[in-house]
Design a protein around this motif. Structure first.
Motif, short mmCIF file in Angstrom:
data_model
loop_
_atom_site.label_atom_id
_atom_site.label_comp_id
_atom_site.label_asym_id
_atom_site.label_seq_id
_atom_site.Cartn_x
_atom_site.Cartn_y
_atom_site.Cartn_z
N ALA A 208 0.08 -11.73 -4.08
CA ALA A 208 0.17 -10.48 -4.81
C ALA A 208 -0.15 -10.74 -6.27
O ALA A 208 -0.01 -11.88 -6.76
CB ALA A 208 1.55 -9.86 -4.66
N ALA B 129 -2.32 -6.60 -3.61
CA ALA B 129 -1.92 -7.61 -2.63
C ALA B 129 -3.09 -7.85 -1.70
O ALA B 129 -3.83 -6.92 -1.36
CB ALA B 129 -0.69 -7.15 -1.85
N ARG C 57 2.81 -14.22 -1.45
CA ARG C 57 3.41 -13.07 -0.79
C ARG C 57 4.30 -13.55 0.35
O ARG C 57 3.83 -14.28 1.22
CB ARG C 57 2.31 -12.16 -0.24
CG ARG C 57 2.82 -10.81 0.23
CD ARG C 57 1.67 -9.94 0.67
NE ARG C 57 1.38 -10.05 2.10
CZ ARG C 57 0.19 -9.84 2.64
NH1 ARG C 57 -0.84 -9.54 1.86
NH2 ARG C 57 0.01 -9.93 3.94
N ALA D 271 4.07 -5.33 -0.78
CA ALA D 271 3.83 -6.37 -1.79
C ALA D 271 3.14 -5.79 -3.02
O ALA D 271 3.36 -6.25 -4.14
CB ALA D 271 2.99 -7.50 -1.19
#
Length: 335
Positions: A87, A67, A114, A123
């Motif tokens: 992500a 992420a 995200r 994430a």
């Protein structure tokens, strides 16, 4: 310059080295991400050891999840711009791309936005686990409200996600763990029942829990000879889904001489992540669960990128409950 984790030979965690490498510009259909967190997976241990279906090409990177923020966009990429928080979902071979680094290039098709209220650590703990569980428990339509679902190795990130997804669709999750030290944590995580396989007879406990009927679906990452024991706890017409190979021994096919009629199949999340329409549905489903609070990624422990070998050793110890995440610290301007 960028920092990347690479290895030059197969082996244990000690082969992983954090190196300074040239920063690479994204090509057509690719984006470059300034990484803030990396999710670790068993597949990366197997890849590093040479037991994965995809073989390394040295010097090799590795990693499926991350992420961060997009800091460069390649030609032909639509829907993403520099500065987007994103992500990475597993949708590529580790021999072609990897996420272990502070700046990585990945296919845009493997990137999802995200949510604003999901931090980088969480994430990085979402997509491998929840999409793996989503396919058999949700997309297939085999699991219905009131069905019992057997989830083996339930303290893994995928197992915990499967507990949450089963609850979300109204099913009754039955978790397994080898030792009783994780039993209460699994109950707290949403398991309706926990079977400690080092101490209890699994088929007998399943029959007791289900009133003699058996489970509708067994979801198993272990494989090997143990699938024959799992099959004894599956209801007639039920399904055994094997999605991993933690046991390297040959996996037998349960047959009608010993068990009621059941469906046995293998499954991999790549069936979903490499199909744009199926991935769109999976992301929408998981995203809605994150937004509503039904899905809460469980992070067991975080490590710094410089301690990647130690993070792998911890993953190999099998002591975690949930996801191991590696965090990435970036130097501030002028430092």
């Amino acid at each position: 310059m960028a920092r990347r984790v690479q290895f030059d030979r197969l082996g244990g965690p000690e082969v992983l080295t954090l190196r300074d490498v040239e920063t690479v510009a994204p090509g057509a259909g690719e984006v470059r991400i300034r990484v803030d967190a990396i999710g670790l997976n068993r597949a990366e241990i197997m890849y590093r050891e040479g037991s994965y279906f995809d073989r390394p090409r040295f010097p090799s990177g590795l990693g499926y999840e991350a992420a961060g923020v997009i800091d460069a966009v390649g030609a032909g990429v639509a829907g993403f711009t520099e500065g987007d928080s994103v992500a990475v979902v597993p949708a590529f071979l580790q021999s072609e791309y990897g996420t272990y680094g502070d700046h990585v290039v990945v296919p845009a098709a493997a990137v999802v936005p995200r949510p604003a209220d999901v931090d980088a650590v969480r994430a990085a703990a979402v997509w491998m686990a929840y999409i793996t569980a989503y396919g058999p428990l949700v997309e297939s339509g085999e699991v219905r409200p009131g069905d019992h679902v057997l989830i083996t190795a339930a303290s893994s990130s995928v197992g915990l996600a499967a507990l949450q997804l089963a609850r979300h669709v109204g099913a009754i999750p039955v978790a397994t763990t080898r030792g009783r030290d994780k039993k209460q944590r699994l109950l707290d995580a949403g398991a309706a029942h926990v079977i400690v396989t080092d101490e209890e007879d699994l088929p007998a406990r399943v029959k007791d829990i289900t009133g003699g009927k058996g489970v509708r679906l067994a979801f198993d990452p272990i494989a090997g000879p143990g699938v024959e024991t799992l099959a004894q706890g599956i209801a007639p017409g039920g399904t055994l889904v094997v999605y991993g190979a933690l046991d390297p021994r040959t996996t037998p096919l349960p047959n009608a001489r010993s068990y009621p009629a059941l469906t046995t199949r293998t499954y991999t999340l790549f069936e979903i992540t490499t199909d744009p329409e199926r991935l769109r549905r999976a992301v929408a489903f998981v995203g809605a669960g994150l937004a509503s609070g039904s899905f809460v990624p469980v992070v067991d422990r975080t490590f710094d990128l410089a301690d990647i070998a130690e993070a792998h050793r911890y993953m190999e110890s099998n002591g975690q409950v949930g996801k191991i995440v590696v965090t990435v610290t970036h130097p501030t301007a002028g430092s």
